[in-house]
Design a protein around this motif. Structure first.
Motif, PDB file in Angstrom:
ATOM      1  N   SER A 200     -21.374 -47.810  24.572  1.00 54.14           N
ATOM      2  CA  SER A 200     -22.554 -47.448  23.775  1.00 54.14           C
ATOM      3  C   SER A 200     -22.132 -47.061  22.361  1.00 54.14           C
ATOM      4  O   SER A 200     -22.934 -47.081  21.437  1.00 54.14           O
ATOM      5  CB  SER A 200     -23.317 -46.315  24.443  1.00 54.14           C
ATOM      6  N   LYS A 201     -20.861 -46.681  22.182  1.00 55.83           N
ATOM      7  CA  LYS A 201     -20.347 -46.438  20.835  1.00 55.83           C
ATOM      8  C   LYS A 201     -18.880 -46.876  20.788  1.00 55.83           C
ATOM      9  O   LYS A 201     -18.265 -47.042  21.846  1.00 55.83           O
ATOM     10  CB  LYS A 201     -20.497 -44.967  20.440  1.00 55.83           C
ATOM     11  N   PRO A 202     -18.331 -47.090  19.584  1.00 53.01           N
ATOM     12  CA  PRO A 202     -16.950 -47.566  19.511  1.00 53.01           C
ATOM     13  C   PRO A 202     -15.983 -46.633  20.254  1.00 53.01           C
ATOM     14  O   PRO A 202     -16.149 -45.416  20.216  1.00 53.01           O
ATOM     15  CB  PRO A 202     -16.652 -47.559  18.014  1.00 53.01           C
ATOM     16  N   MET A 203     -15.030 -47.218  20.952  1.00 53.10           N
ATOM     17  CA  MET A 203     -14.036 -46.443  21.693  1.00 53.10           C
ATOM     18  C   MET A 203     -12.809 -46.274  20.805  1.00 53.10           C
ATOM     19  O   MET A 203     -12.174 -47.248  20.408  1.00 53.10           O
ATOM     20  CB  MET A 203     -13.674 -47.204  22.977  1.00 53.10           C
ATOM     21  N   ILE A 204     -12.481 -45.021  20.482  1.00 57.09           N
ATOM     22  CA  ILE A 204     -11.372 -44.754  19.567  1.00 57.09           C
ATOM     23  C   ILE A 204     -10.222 -44.111  20.340  1.00 57.09           C
ATOM     24  O   ILE A 204     -10.412 -43.114  21.032  1.00 57.09           O
ATOM     25  CB  ILE A 204     -11.833 -43.856  18.398  1.00 57.09           C
ATOM     26  N   THR A 205      -9.047 -44.736  20.246  1.00 58.27           N
ATOM     27  CA  THR A 205      -7.854 -44.213  20.908  1.00 58.27           C
ATOM     28  C   THR A 205      -6.878 -43.780  19.821  1.00 58.27           C
ATOM     29  O   THR A 205      -6.499 -44.588  18.978  1.00 58.27           O
ATOM     30  CB  THR A 205      -7.206 -45.309  21.783  1.00 58.27           C
ATOM     31  N   ASP A 206      -6.495 -42.517  19.832  1.00 59.11           N
ATOM     32  CA  ASP A 206      -5.577 -42.018  18.804  1.00 59.11           C
ATOM     33  C   ASP A 206      -4.133 -42.261  19.229  1.00 59.11           C
ATOM     34  O   ASP A 206      -3.793 -42.141  20.409  1.00 59.11           O
ATOM     35  CB  ASP A 206      -5.786 -40.512  18.584  1.00 59.11           C
ATOM     36  N   TRP A 207      -3.304 -42.602  18.253  1.00 59.47           N
ATOM     37  CA  TRP A 207      -1.875 -42.811  18.514  1.00 59.47           C
ATOM     38  C   TRP A 207      -1.189 -41.462  18.597  1.00 59.47           C
ATOM     39  O   TRP A 207      -1.348 -40.614  17.712  1.00 59.47           O
ATOM     40  CB  TRP A 207      -1.263 -43.666  17.410  1.00 59.47           C
ATOM     41  N   ASP A 208      -0.434 -41.280  19.702  1.00 59.86           N
ATOM     42  CA  ASP A 208       0.318 -40.045  19.889  1.00 59.86           C
ATOM     43  C   ASP A 208       1.777 -40.347  19.584  1.00 59.86           C
ATOM     44  O   ASP A 208       2.457 -40.993  20.381  1.00 59.86           O
ATOM     45  CB  ASP A 208       0.144 -39.571  21.338  1.00 59.86           C
ATOM     46  N   PRO A 209       2.259 -39.930  18.405  1.00 60.99           N
ATOM     47  CA  PRO A 209       3.620 -40.313  18.003  1.00 60.99           C
ATOM     48  C   PRO A 209       4.712 -39.594  18.784  1.00 60.99           C
ATOM     49  O   PRO A 209       5.883 -39.935  18.654  1.00 60.99           O
ATOM     50  CB  PRO A 209       3.679 -39.957  16.513  1.00 60.99           C
TER      51      PRO A 209
END
Ligand SMILES: *[C@@H]1O[C@H](CO)[C@@H](O)[C@H](O)[C@H]1NC(C)=O
Length: 252
Positions: A200-209
């Motif tokens: 229903s909305k963009p799926m954002i995955t954050d990079w875990d360095p």
């Protein structure tokens, strides 16, 4: 009104004009039904007449009339807007064309959507003058249409992005991969954004360095092996010492 009727009604649909230059010209009409709410309450019907890449005449059902965007387009719009029968048909199209077609398409496609499984991993660490590379992959989604993009602190990044086409898995599902070459800066947040009909909305995955889980597991397994080795070696040493100590007890 059937789709066919509507197409006949627009006489210059998909008409490729004569080729006056090596590139040719492209004249086409498109009908769009635009909506995002499942009860179709926000349905908008658009008829767009384009020459090459520019729309020169458009009917928008929220406006309720044709609007011209070029000198010729303005003239066409004037004429079209005077045509009562045509206008009545265009205005009714939200109900006669868009909603029935949307129902059919939704039951065939949208109601069968499958969410992609998203992974974000390091494809290459930064080293020397080579930038780091991240890979964002989406697996096992349906339907095919998908958009994968990269964000740096919430802003879309456009350079140094390479993306594969959607690939058919051969079982109705698809996968796609996108790579980002970037020079890590401290304090920044890199994310992979996936847009798909199943969300229903963009799926954002954050990079875990920090060290990724797979790497952590490898380190943990290595460390356990090392500890186990030390224990066995120590046990062996103690056993050997006891044995040889026993022998030393025997007087010469
Ligand atoms: C149709 O018209 C409405 C109202 O002016 C506008 O908000 C909407 O953006 C238009 N749609 C398109 C695709 O141009």
């Amino acid at each position: 009104m059937s789709l066919l009727k509507l197409l006949i009604f627009h006489p210059i649909l998909m008409l490729s004009a004569f080729t006056g230059t090596a590139d040719g010209y492209y004249e086409y009409t498109s009908l769009d039904c635009v909506y995002s709410i499942s009860d179709y309450s926000d349905m908008v019907f658009l008829v767009s007449y384009s020459f090459n890449k520019a729309v020169y005449l458009q009917f928008n059902s929220s406006v309720g009339k044709y609007i011209g965007y070029t000198e010729l387009g303005v003239k066409y719009a004037e004429n079209a807007n005077k045509d009562q029968a045509r206008m009545q048909q265009e205005k009714a199209a939200v109900d006669t064309y868009c909603r029935p077609n949307a129902q059919v398409l939704d039951s065939a496609v949208r109601d069968k959507t499958v969410k992609p499984k998203i992974t974000l991993r390091s494809a290459r660490e930064a080293g020397g003058s080579r930038p780091a590379m991240l890979m964002c992959s989406a697996y096992e989604f349906y339907p095919k249409k998908i958009k994968v993009s990269w964000l740096r602190n919430g802003e879309e990044m456009t350079s140094d992005v390479t993306s594969t086409m959607e690939m058919a898995d051969g079982d109705w599902f698809y996968q796609i991969h996108s790579e980002l070459e970037y020079t890590p800066k401290s304090g920044e947040k890199i994310s992979c954004m996936v847009e798909h009909a199943s969300f229903s909305k963009p799926m954002i995955t954050d990079w875990d360095p920090s060290v990724p889980e797979a790497e952590r597991n490898k380190i943990a397994i290595g460390a356990s092996g090392l500890v186990l080795g030390i224990i066995i070696a120590a046990a062996g040493l103690i056993y050997y010492k006891k044995k040889s100590a026993g022998r030393i007890l025997v007087p010469n």
